[in-house]
Design a protein around this motif. Structure first.
Motif, PDB file in Angstrom:
ATOM      1  N   ASN A 199      -4.671  13.814 -10.068  1.00 54.74           N
ATOM      2  CA  ASN A 199      -4.538  13.124  -8.786  1.00 54.74           C
ATOM      3  C   ASN A 199      -5.906  12.735  -8.218  1.00 54.74           C
ATOM      4  OD1 ASN A 199      -2.291  12.244  -7.276  1.00 54.74           O
ATOM      5  ND2 ASN A 199      -2.749  13.713  -5.649  1.00 54.74           N
ATOM      6  N   VAL A 200      -6.691  12.040  -9.039  1.00 52.43           N
ATOM      7  CA  VAL A 200      -8.090  11.791  -8.703  1.00 52.43           C
ATOM      8  C   VAL A 200      -8.289  10.421  -8.054  1.00 52.43           C
ATOM      9  CG1 VAL A 200      -8.681  10.783 -10.958  1.00 52.43           C
ATOM     10  CG2 VAL A 200     -10.437  11.951  -9.625  1.00 52.43           C
TER      11      VAL A 200
ATOM     12  N   GLY B 294       4.043   9.082 -13.255  1.00 55.49           N
ATOM     13  CA  GLY B 294       4.274  10.245 -12.407  1.00 55.49           C
ATOM     14  C   GLY B 294       3.495  10.097 -11.117  1.00 55.49           C
ATOM     15  N   ASN B 295       2.417  10.867 -10.931  1.00 55.57           N
ATOM     16  CA  ASN B 295       1.608  10.777  -9.713  1.00 55.57           C
ATOM     17  C   ASN B 295       0.981   9.397  -9.579  1.00 55.57           C
ATOM     18  OD1 ASN B 295       2.147  13.440  -9.178  1.00 55.57           O
ATOM     19  ND2 ASN B 295       0.180  14.214  -9.893  1.00 55.57           N
ATOM     20  N   PHE B 296       1.156   8.764  -8.420  1.00 52.64           N
ATOM     21  CA  PHE B 296       0.557   7.454  -8.165  1.00 52.64           C
ATOM     22  C   PHE B 296       0.608   7.181  -6.671  1.00 52.64           C
ATOM     23  CE2 PHE B 296       0.606   2.957  -7.327  1.00 52.64           C
ATOM     24  CZ  PHE B 296      -0.225   2.377  -8.274  1.00 52.64           C
ATOM     25  N   ALA B 297      -0.535   6.792  -6.128  1.00 56.37           N
ATOM     26  CA  ALA B 297      -0.628   6.332  -4.737  1.00 56.37           C
ATOM     27  C   ALA B 297      -1.861   5.443  -4.673  1.00 56.37           C
ATOM     28  CB  ALA B 297      -0.759   7.504  -3.770  1.00 56.37           C
TER      29      ALA B 297
ATOM     30  N   LYS C 228       0.818  -1.210   0.000  1.00 59.00           N
ATOM     31  CA  LYS C 228       0.000   0.000   0.000  1.00 59.00           C
ATOM     32  C   LYS C 228       0.860   1.272   0.000  1.00 59.00           C
ATOM     33  CE  LYS C 228      -4.232   1.883   1.982  1.00 59.00           C
ATOM     34  NZ  LYS C 228      -3.835   3.296   1.867  1.00 59.00           N
ATOM     35  N   ALA C 229       2.067   1.189   0.539  1.00 60.31           N
ATOM     36  CA  ALA C 229       2.945   2.357   0.567  1.00 60.31           C
ATOM     37  C   ALA C 229       3.331   2.810  -0.838  1.00 60.31           C
ATOM     38  CB  ALA C 229       4.207   2.054   1.373  1.00 60.31           C
ATOM     39  N   ALA C 230       3.336   1.875  -1.803  1.00 60.86           N
ATOM     40  CA  ALA C 230       3.621   2.204  -3.218  1.00 60.86           C
ATOM     41  C   ALA C 230       4.866   3.073  -3.345  1.00 60.86           C
ATOM     42  CB  ALA C 230       2.410   2.885  -3.864  1.00 60.86           C
ATOM     43  N   ASP C 231       5.942   2.633  -2.717  1.00 64.84           N
ATOM     44  CA  ASP C 231       7.178   3.412  -2.671  1.00 64.84           C
ATOM     45  C   ASP C 231       8.051   3.088  -3.884  1.00 64.84           C
ATOM     46  OD1 ASP C 231       9.196   5.058  -1.870  1.00 64.84           O
ATOM     47  OD2 ASP C 231       9.952   3.722  -0.292  1.00 64.84           O
ATOM     48  N   PHE C 232       7.566   3.470  -5.058  1.00 65.00           N
ATOM     49  CA  PHE C 232       8.319   3.241  -6.291  1.00 65.00           C
ATOM     50  C   PHE C 232       8.051   4.384  -7.260  1.00 65.00           C
ATOM     51  CE2 PHE C 232       4.131   1.730  -7.298  1.00 65.00           C
ATOM     52  CZ  PHE C 232       3.977   1.888  -8.665  1.00 65.00           C
ATOM     53  N   ARG C 233       8.824   4.465  -8.314  1.00 62.01           N
ATOM     54  CA  ARG C 233       8.659   5.523  -9.316  1.00 62.01           C
ATOM     55  C   ARG C 233       7.797   4.983 -10.445  1.00 62.01           C
ATOM     56  NH1 ARG C 233      14.437   7.559 -10.978  1.00 62.01           N
ATOM     57  NH2 ARG C 233      13.177   9.086 -12.123  1.00 62.01           N
TER      58      ARG C 233
END
Length: 399
Positions: free
Chosen positions: A385-386, A347-350, A338-343
């Motif tokens: 960022n929706v 671009g924007n992603f969570a 869930k942290a999605a700690d990648f590139r």
């Protein structure tokens, strides 16, 4: 990275399954064993190109990770779902029970995802969808063992609904296959479009002749047409639309004109529009590297199926690294995913509360590159960022 082909996913890997009566491996031994990933990538029938993009995108991600997740070697077992839910369930169960895969990743079509959701998540195995995103799994059907690196099906279609509204098209006709993703497409479009829907046409998922539907469009002469026709369906509808002399009616779509279908559509698709979360032209360093290396490795232009699968590999790499290679602690692994700690290539992603991405969406159109190949190119950002509209309905159950 070891990639297994053919029937071995259903038969087990030699030496890869603990034999009854042997002592349970220590944590150290378990962490030293290769991580196994069942990659569900359609390889049969007219829509197999979509599965090829998915497979190649994930494999490129694994290559960029040097074939390892969190320092542990990884094996990718390819599973052809055949676009048949019963076949998909049988093969995925074999991957879970015989091959003991640690993750199940992939899936192009929503009916396949719906079929394998329970077998995978009931086994407390993490399922990462790289394409299919049926709305029920984003809302009340959200699941602690399910994540998506793609989108909710409705979202790309809502982009085109807003584009049609912004363009002032007063009368629009809708065309989609008659299955969950097709119904989501129509619902997504109508969620943003406030004009008149002249007609809604739903066709069998296997239909390739659209002469009857095109005749209805020609007779009605709407201001625009919106359609969702993935894979081979998209090739057929675009060619037939152009041949029928209807190109003067704006062609709006999602998953219909993209890099998976453009080599077959060619000039017939020029300037047709699409709603998307990704294009090869998005201006960020990770995307440039992905597109460059993908074309270098496979000699074709990647589609979003490849991009989202690539991100899934990067996601797993980041998550397993966070847990120090330990997959046994499911809560810790879930938090790491869930942290999605990648590139991301986007671009924007969570991840939102329902484990679907919070991301940007774009209006794009088909263009010819200087080298003669066709691709989609971003025109403008429609959503920034929706979060998908179903996240508020998610009450994530305890694992």
């Amino acid at each position: 990275m070891n990639i297994q082909f053919g029937r071995r996913h259903a038969l087990g890997l030699a030496g890869g399954i603990a034999l009854g009566g042997l002592a349970a491996p220590t944590v150290a031994r378990a962490q030293a064993a290769p991580i196994k990933i069942g990659l569900v990538a359609l390889a049969t029938g007219p829509a197999a190109t979509l599965g090829t993009h998915l497979r190649d995108g994930f494999q490129l991600g694994m290559r960029h990770l040097d074939g390892k997740l969190g320092g542990r070697a990884a094996e990718v077992l390819l599973i052809d779902d055949e676009l048949r839910p019963d076949a998909a369930v049988t093969k995925v169960r074999a991957a879970l029970e015989r091959d003991r895969v640690d993750f199940v990743v992939g899936v192009v079509f929503s009916n396949i995802l719906a079929a394998i959701m329970r077998p995978v998540t009931d086994n407390q195995t993490f399922l990462i969808s790289t394409n299919a995103g049926p709305s029920p799994f984003a809302g009340r059907g959200c699941n602690p063992f399910f994540f998506a690196t793609s989108y909710v099906n409705d979202q790309n279609h809502a982009v085109m609904g807003k584009a049609a509204q912004d363009a002032g098209y007063g009368r629009v006709m809708l065309l989609a296959p008659n299955y969950q993703a097709g119904r989501d497409a129509v619902a997504g479009f109508k969620s943003e479009y406030k004009g008149t829907v002249v007609d809604e046409m739903f066709t069998p998922l296997t239909q390739m002749d659209f002469s009857a539907e095109l005749a209805r469009i020609a007779a009605a002469r709407p201001d625009a047409v919106f359609t969702f026709m993935p894979g081979g369906l998209g090739v057929a509808i675009v060619r037939q639309y152009r041949q029928a002399g209807l190109a003067s009616i704006p062609f709006l779509s999602a998953f219909t004109v993209d890099e998976a279908s453009l080599p077959a559509q060619g000039e017939a698709a020029l300037d047709f529009q699409t709603g998307t979360s990704w294009t090869p032209t998005l201006p960020n360093e990770q995307n440039a590297r992905f597109v460059r290396d993908f074309e270098g490795a496979y000699n074709y232009v990647p589609a979003s199926y490849a991009a989202h699968a690539y991100d899934a590999a990067m996601l797993l790499g980041s998550a397993v690294t966070k847990t120090g290679g330990n997959l046994a602690d499911k809560a810790a692994l879930r938090a790491a995913i869930k942290a999605a700690d990648f590139r991301s290539v986007r671009g924007n992603f969570a991840f939102g509360a329902n484990h679907f991405p919070v991301q940007d969406f774009w209006l794009a159109k088909v263009a010819r590159r200087p080298d003669g190949k066709f691709q989609t190119e971003h025109v403008r950002k429609v959503y920034d960022n929706v979060t998908d509209p179903f996240a508020a309905q998610c009450r994530m159950p305890a694992a």
